[in-house]
Design a protein around this motif. Sequence first.
Motif, PDB file in Angstrom:
ATOM      1  N   GLN A  20     -35.071 -10.277  -1.959  1.00 38.94           N
ATOM      2  CA  GLN A  20     -35.984 -10.426  -0.831  1.00 38.94           C
ATOM      3  C   GLN A  20     -35.526  -9.608   0.361  1.00 38.94           C
ATOM      4  N   ASN A  21     -34.227  -9.423   0.543  1.00 35.97           N
ATOM      5  CA  ASN A  21     -33.701  -8.709   1.694  1.00 35.97           C
ATOM      6  C   ASN A  21     -33.494  -7.220   1.438  1.00 35.97           C
ATOM      7  N   SER A  22     -33.639  -6.783   0.182  1.00 37.87           N
ATOM      8  CA  SER A  22     -33.383  -5.373  -0.098  1.00 37.87           C
ATOM      9  C   SER A  22     -34.524  -4.523   0.456  1.00 37.87           C
ATOM     10  N   THR A  23     -34.152  -3.409   1.021  1.00 42.73           N
ATOM     11  CA  THR A  23     -35.141  -2.502   1.573  1.00 42.73           C
ATOM     12  C   THR A  23     -34.800  -1.086   1.167  1.00 42.73           C
ATOM     13  N   ASN A  24     -35.772  -0.262   1.286  1.00 39.22           N
ATOM     14  CA  ASN A  24     -35.586   1.158   1.050  1.00 39.22           C
ATOM     15  C   ASN A  24     -35.696   1.837   2.412  1.00 39.22           C
ATOM     16  N   PHE A  25     -34.598   1.844   3.122  1.00 38.32           N
ATOM     17  CA  PHE A  25     -34.595   2.443   4.446  1.00 38.32           C
ATOM     18  C   PHE A  25     -34.413   3.943   4.315  1.00 38.32           C
ATOM     19  N   PRO A  26     -35.142   4.721   5.054  1.00 33.64           N
ATOM     20  CA  PRO A  26     -36.080   4.373   6.118  1.00 33.64           C
ATOM     21  C   PRO A  26     -37.532   4.216   5.665  1.00 33.64           C
ATOM     22  N   ASP A  27     -37.822   4.516   4.395  1.00 34.73           N
ATOM     23  CA  ASP A  27     -39.214   4.552   3.938  1.00 34.73           C
ATOM     24  C   ASP A  27     -39.976   3.244   4.146  1.00 34.73           C
ATOM     25  N   ASP A  28     -39.311   2.112   4.022  1.00 34.88           N
ATOM     26  CA  ASP A  28     -39.998   0.830   4.202  1.00 34.88           C
ATOM     27  C   ASP A  28     -40.388   0.558   5.652  1.00 34.88           C
ATOM     28  N   LYS A  56     -42.006  10.543   8.074  1.00 32.38           N
ATOM     29  CA  LYS A  56     -41.528  11.513   7.085  1.00 32.38           C
ATOM     30  C   LYS A  56     -41.703  12.926   7.623  1.00 32.38           C
ATOM     31  N   THR A  57     -40.865  13.822   7.106  1.00 30.15           N
ATOM     32  CA  THR A  57     -41.027  15.245   7.373  1.00 30.15           C
ATOM     33  C   THR A  57     -41.200  15.949   6.028  1.00 30.15           C
ATOM     34  N   LYS A  58     -41.381  17.246   6.048  1.00 31.55           N
ATOM     35  CA  LYS A  58     -41.494  18.035   4.821  1.00 31.55           C
ATOM     36  C   LYS A  58     -40.150  18.149   4.109  1.00 31.55           C
ATOM     37  N   ASP A  59     -39.067  17.981   4.861  1.00 32.22           N
ATOM     38  CA  ASP A  59     -37.726  18.171   4.318  1.00 32.22           C
ATOM     39  C   ASP A  59     -37.187  16.888   3.691  1.00 32.22           C
ATOM     40  N   GLU A  60     -36.718  17.012   2.469  1.00 35.46           N
ATOM     41  CA  GLU A  60     -36.112  15.883   1.753  1.00 35.46           C
ATOM     42  C   GLU A  60     -34.901  15.358   2.527  1.00 35.46           C
ATOM     43  N   GLY A  61     -34.820  14.042   2.721  1.00 33.30           N
ATOM     44  CA  GLY A  61     -33.673  13.435   3.388  1.00 33.30           C
ATOM     45  C   GLY A  61     -33.684  13.566   4.899  1.00 33.30           C
ATOM     46  N   LYS A  66     -38.252   9.861  16.810  1.00 32.96           N
ATOM     47  CA  LYS A  66     -38.663  10.199  18.173  1.00 32.96           C
ATOM     48  C   LYS A  66     -38.636   8.959  19.055  1.00 32.96           C
ATOM     49  N   LEU A  67     -38.004   9.097  20.216  1.00 32.62           N
ATOM     50  CA  LEU A  67     -38.019   8.068  21.243  1.00 32.62           C
ATOM     51  C   LEU A  67     -38.879   8.589  22.390  1.00 32.62           C
ATOM     52  N   VAL A  68     -39.792   7.772  22.865  1.00 36.06           N
ATOM     53  CA  VAL A  68     -40.657   8.153  23.977  1.00 36.06           C
ATOM     54  C   VAL A  68     -40.456   7.136  25.089  1.00 36.06           C
ATOM     55  N   TYR A  69     -39.930   7.614  26.214  1.00 31.83           N
ATOM     56  CA  TYR A  69     -39.713   6.760  27.382  1.00 31.83           C
ATOM     57  C   TYR A  69     -40.682   7.186  28.472  1.00 31.83           C
ATOM     58  N   ASN A  70     -41.543   6.250  28.894  1.00 30.25           N
ATOM     59  CA  ASN A  70     -42.460   6.526  30.007  1.00 30.25           C
ATOM     60  C   ASN A  70     -43.266   7.805  29.759  1.00 30.25           C
ATOM     61  N   GLY A  71     -43.682   8.016  28.507  1.00 29.67           N
ATOM     62  CA  GLY A  71     -44.484   9.176  28.151  1.00 29.67           C
ATOM     63  C   GLY A  71     -43.699  10.448  27.896  1.00 29.67           C
ATOM     64  N   GLN A  72     -42.375  10.410  28.052  1.00 28.59           N
ATOM     65  CA  GLN A  72     -41.529  11.597  27.864  1.00 28.59           C
ATOM     66  C   GLN A  72     -40.824  11.524  26.500  1.00 28.59           C
ATOM     67  N   PRO A  73     -41.222  12.405  25.555  1.00 31.43           N
ATOM     68  CA  PRO A  73     -40.643  12.334  24.205  1.00 31.43           C
ATOM     69  C   PRO A  73     -39.254  12.959  24.110  1.00 31.43           C
ATOM     70  N   VAL A  79     -31.156  11.974   9.588  1.00 30.61           N
ATOM     71  CA  VAL A  79     -30.691  12.675   8.396  1.00 30.61           C
ATOM     72  C   VAL A  79     -29.968  11.684   7.484  1.00 30.61           C
ATOM     73  N   VAL A  80     -30.381  11.648   6.231  1.00 31.61           N
ATOM     74  CA  VAL A  80     -29.732  10.792   5.240  1.00 31.61           C
ATOM     75  C   VAL A  80     -28.442  11.471   4.789  1.00 31.61           C
ATOM     76  N   LYS A  81     -27.309  10.786   4.935  1.00 33.98           N
ATOM     77  CA  LYS A  81     -26.022  11.307   4.468  1.00 33.98           C
ATOM     78  C   LYS A  81     -25.639  10.652   3.138  1.00 33.98           C
ATOM     79  N   ASP A  82     -25.609   9.327   3.106  1.00 33.50           N
ATOM     80  CA  ASP A  82     -25.320   8.577   1.880  1.00 33.50           C
ATOM     81  C   ASP A  82     -26.100   7.271   1.967  1.00 33.50           C
ATOM     82  N   LYS A  83     -27.302   7.296   1.406  1.00 35.66           N
ATOM     83  CA  LYS A  83     -28.222   6.156   1.511  1.00 35.66           C
ATOM     84  C   LYS A  83     -27.613   4.878   0.938  1.00 35.66           C
TER      85      LYS A  83
END
Length: 169
Positions: A20-28, A56-61, A66-73, A79-83
């Motif tokens: 129940q607690n297992s996840t596929n981070f970050p995809d989930d 997701k991006t086009k690049d595997e892993g 993105k963090l957006v504070y007060n409209g400023q991205p 980057v996945v190093k060792d999932k």
Amino acid sequence: MKYLLSFFIAILTVFTISAQNSTNFPDDYLGIYKGDLVINSTGKTQKIPMEFHLLKTKDEGKYQYKLVYNGQPRNYTLVVKDKEKGLFEVDENNGIVLPIKFVSNTLYSFFEVQENLLTTRLAFDNETVDFEILFTKSKNKTTTGKGTKEIPFVYGYPVTVTQRALLKK
């Protein structure tokens, strides 16, 4: 026999809870999360709109982080190093790369920049992210203890700024 049955029930319970607690981070947890960031520092409280994008991006892993504070991205890359070990990096795309650890549905990071110590925590739930940053200046270090084998020196760093947001998809 009674002990054997109890043992199998305990093992089954552990496996059920683990499943129940297992996840596929970050995809989930992909999505755009929004809310208000509350900043507390030296008796002042400020509230600003905040967003967190994990896509997701086009690049595997690699994922858009993105963090957006007060409209400023602020456009970063996760980057996945060792999932399997929960090891990731946040690449700020400017030469700064921060190690990050994923455990129990939570991302943790701890780093120092310009004599300031920061720790970040992003705790993921089904539709929310509990985002938190703690900040202190390294020069604010306190020292207690005796410096002996039995009672070593312990260094404390009083938190001077907290930032927290409950972000929803």
